[in-house]
Design a protein around this motif. Sequence first.
Motif, PDB file in Angstrom:
ATOM      1  N   ILE A   1      65.844  24.183  67.658  1.00  0.00           N
ATOM      2  CA  ILE A   1      66.298  23.919  66.292  1.00  0.00           C
ATOM      3  C   ILE A   1      66.974  25.151  65.708  1.00  0.00           C
ATOM      4  CG2 ILE A   1      65.543  23.395  63.937  1.00  0.00           C
ATOM      5  CD1 ILE A   1      63.253  21.748  65.224  1.00  0.00           C
ATOM      6  N   GLU A   2      66.355  26.308  65.894  1.00  0.00           N
ATOM      7  CA  GLU A   2      66.898  27.552  65.347  1.00  0.00           C
ATOM      8  C   GLU A   2      68.294  27.836  65.901  1.00  0.00           C
ATOM      9  OE1 GLU A   2      65.797  32.164  65.977  1.00  0.00           O
ATOM     10  OE2 GLU A   2      64.172  30.917  65.163  1.00  0.00           O
ATOM     11  N   ARG A   3      68.461  27.651  67.200  1.00  0.00           N
ATOM     12  CA  ARG A   3      69.774  27.906  67.815  1.00  0.00           C
ATOM     13  C   ARG A   3      70.823  26.925  67.289  1.00  0.00           C
ATOM     14  NH1 ARG A   3      73.050  31.517  68.853  1.00  0.00           N
ATOM     15  NH2 ARG A   3      74.448  31.140  70.584  1.00  0.00           N
ATOM     16  N   LEU A   4      70.461  25.648  67.178  1.00  0.00           N
ATOM     17  CA  LEU A   4      71.389  24.657  66.644  1.00  0.00           C
ATOM     18  C   LEU A   4      71.766  24.971  65.198  1.00  0.00           C
ATOM     19  CD1 LEU A   4      69.835  21.418  68.163  1.00  0.00           C
ATOM     20  CD2 LEU A   4      72.052  22.421  68.775  1.00  0.00           C
ATOM     21  N   GLN A   5      70.790  25.429  64.410  1.00  0.00           N
ATOM     22  CA  GLN A   5      71.047  25.751  63.004  1.00  0.00           C
ATOM     23  C   GLN A   5      72.059  26.878  62.861  1.00  0.00           C
ATOM     24  OE1 GLN A   5      67.070  26.437  61.509  1.00  0.00           O
ATOM     25  NE2 GLN A   5      66.902  24.339  60.734  1.00  0.00           N
ATOM     26  N   GLN A   6      72.118  27.776  63.836  1.00  0.00           N
ATOM     27  CA  GLN A   6      73.097  28.864  63.780  1.00  0.00           C
ATOM     28  C   GLN A   6      74.525  28.330  63.801  1.00  0.00           C
ATOM     29  OE1 GLN A   6      72.126  31.679  66.874  1.00  0.00           O
ATOM     30  NE2 GLN A   6      70.109  32.084  66.016  1.00  0.00           N
ATOM     31  N   PHE A   7      74.691  27.100  64.267  1.00  0.00           N
ATOM     32  CA  PHE A   7      76.003  26.457  64.315  1.00  0.00           C
ATOM     33  C   PHE A   7      76.091  25.288  63.333  1.00  0.00           C
ATOM     34  CE2 PHE A   7      75.634  28.725  68.237  1.00  0.00           C
ATOM     35  CZ  PHE A   7      76.909  29.185  68.488  1.00  0.00           C
ATOM     36  N   SER A   8      75.101  25.160  62.447  1.00  0.00           N
ATOM     37  CA  SER A   8      75.009  24.029  61.519  1.00  0.00           C
ATOM     38  C   SER A   8      75.105  22.711  62.269  1.00  0.00           C
ATOM     39  CB  SER A   8      76.093  24.118  60.440  1.00  0.00           C
ATOM     40  OG  SER A   8      75.936  25.300  59.680  1.00  0.00           O
ATOM     41  N   ALA A   9      74.512  22.657  63.446  1.00  0.00           N
ATOM     42  CA  ALA A   9      74.571  21.481  64.312  1.00  0.00           C
ATOM     43  C   ALA A   9      73.277  20.685  64.223  1.00  0.00           C
ATOM     44  CB  ALA A   9      74.814  21.907  65.761  1.00  0.00           C
ATOM     45  N   THR A  10      73.417  19.392  64.024  1.00  0.00           N
ATOM     46  CA  THR A  10      72.269  18.485  63.989  1.00  0.00           C
ATOM     47  C   THR A  10      72.577  17.245  64.829  1.00  0.00           C
ATOM     48  OG1 THR A  10      73.111  17.514  61.936  1.00  0.00           O
ATOM     49  CG2 THR A  10      71.428  19.236  61.716  1.00  0.00           C
ATOM     50  N   PRO A  11      72.934  17.439  66.096  1.00  0.00           N
ATOM     51  CA  PRO A  11      73.345  16.286  66.906  1.00  0.00           C
ATOM     52  C   PRO A  11      72.201  15.308  67.123  1.00  0.00           C
ATOM     53  CG  PRO A  11      72.966  18.173  68.320  1.00  0.00           C
ATOM     54  CD  PRO A  11      72.871  18.658  66.901  1.00  0.00           C
ATOM     55  N   PRO A  12      72.507  14.018  67.190  1.00  0.00           N
ATOM     56  CA  PRO A  12      71.479  13.064  67.585  1.00  0.00           C
ATOM     57  C   PRO A  12      70.884  13.523  68.919  1.00  0.00           C
ATOM     58  CG  PRO A  12      73.395  11.900  66.758  1.00  0.00           C
ATOM     59  CD  PRO A  12      73.784  13.340  66.885  1.00  0.00           C
ATOM     60  N   THR A  13      69.562  13.558  68.969  1.00  0.00           N
ATOM     61  CA  THR A  13      68.869  14.135  70.121  1.00  0.00           C
ATOM     62  C   THR A  13      67.761  13.204  70.584  1.00  0.00           C
ATOM     63  OG1 THR A  13      69.316  16.346  69.258  1.00  0.00           O
ATOM     64  CG2 THR A  13      67.575  16.173  70.918  1.00  0.00           C
ATOM     65  N   THR A  14      67.603  13.110  71.904  1.00  0.00           N
ATOM     66  CA  THR A  14      66.529  12.332  72.492  1.00  0.00           C
ATOM     67  C   THR A  14      65.676  13.259  73.345  1.00  0.00           C
ATOM     68  OG1 THR A  14      67.909  10.353  72.546  1.00  0.00           O
ATOM     69  CG2 THR A  14      65.986  10.366  74.000  1.00  0.00           C
ATOM     70  N   LEU A  15      64.370  13.160  73.199  1.00  0.00           N
ATOM     71  CA  LEU A  15      63.417  13.906  74.026  1.00  0.00           C
ATOM     72  C   LEU A  15      62.718  12.902  74.925  1.00  0.00           C
ATOM     73  CD1 LEU A  15      61.754  16.455  74.760  1.00  0.00           C
ATOM     74  CD2 LEU A  15      60.251  15.881  72.840  1.00  0.00           C
ATOM     75  N   LEU A  16      62.829  13.116  76.243  1.00  0.00           N
ATOM     76  CA  LEU A  16      62.245  12.191  77.207  1.00  0.00           C
ATOM     77  C   LEU A  16      61.240  12.902  78.101  1.00  0.00           C
ATOM     78  CD1 LEU A  16      65.454  10.341  78.453  1.00  0.00           C
ATOM     79  CD2 LEU A  16      63.653   9.402  77.029  1.00  0.00           C
ATOM     80  N   GLY A  17      60.045  12.335  78.208  1.00  0.00           N
ATOM     81  CA  GLY A  17      59.072  12.822  79.166  1.00  0.00           C
ATOM     82  C   GLY A  17      59.340  12.193  80.518  1.00  0.00           C
TER      83      GLY A  17
END
Length: 140
Positions: free
Chosen positions: A105-121
């Motif tokens: 999240i922190e790295r994405l925030q540095q680019f103001s990026a909030t892409p739709p994201t999926t987390l898969l186990g």
Amino acid sequence: MTTSLHPAPSAVTSINPTTWNAAFGYDQGQLRAAPARLLTVAGQGPVDESGVLLHAGDVSAQLSLSLANVETVLAAAGMDLSDVLRLVVYTTDVDATLAAYGALIERLQQFSATPPTTLLGVQRLALPGMAVEIDATAGR
């Protein structure tokens, strides 16, 4: 719900019918004009330039390195994390990945990026000891 019916031509309209996702740093959907260039990034894991697995047993470090490897591919195409349209995070340990998710999240925030994201186990990834892999779609 955050939405605008007439965004500027290059604008991204965040589509969030609810707000719980904000804590995880992503939008539920994004509406944007079709990109002129589309980059599909194969799964990037926590490996060095020779493909050797690094950080076995450290999910947080694997998550950070996997994202850095995504960024390397993006940069080679003249893009960065602000151009990411969608992320998919695969993990063999969902709980550990969620515990380390702040780094992503922190790295994405540095680019103001909030892409739709999926987390898969998943049960297993390509290399023994690999706990995280990230693929992405980017456009500009």
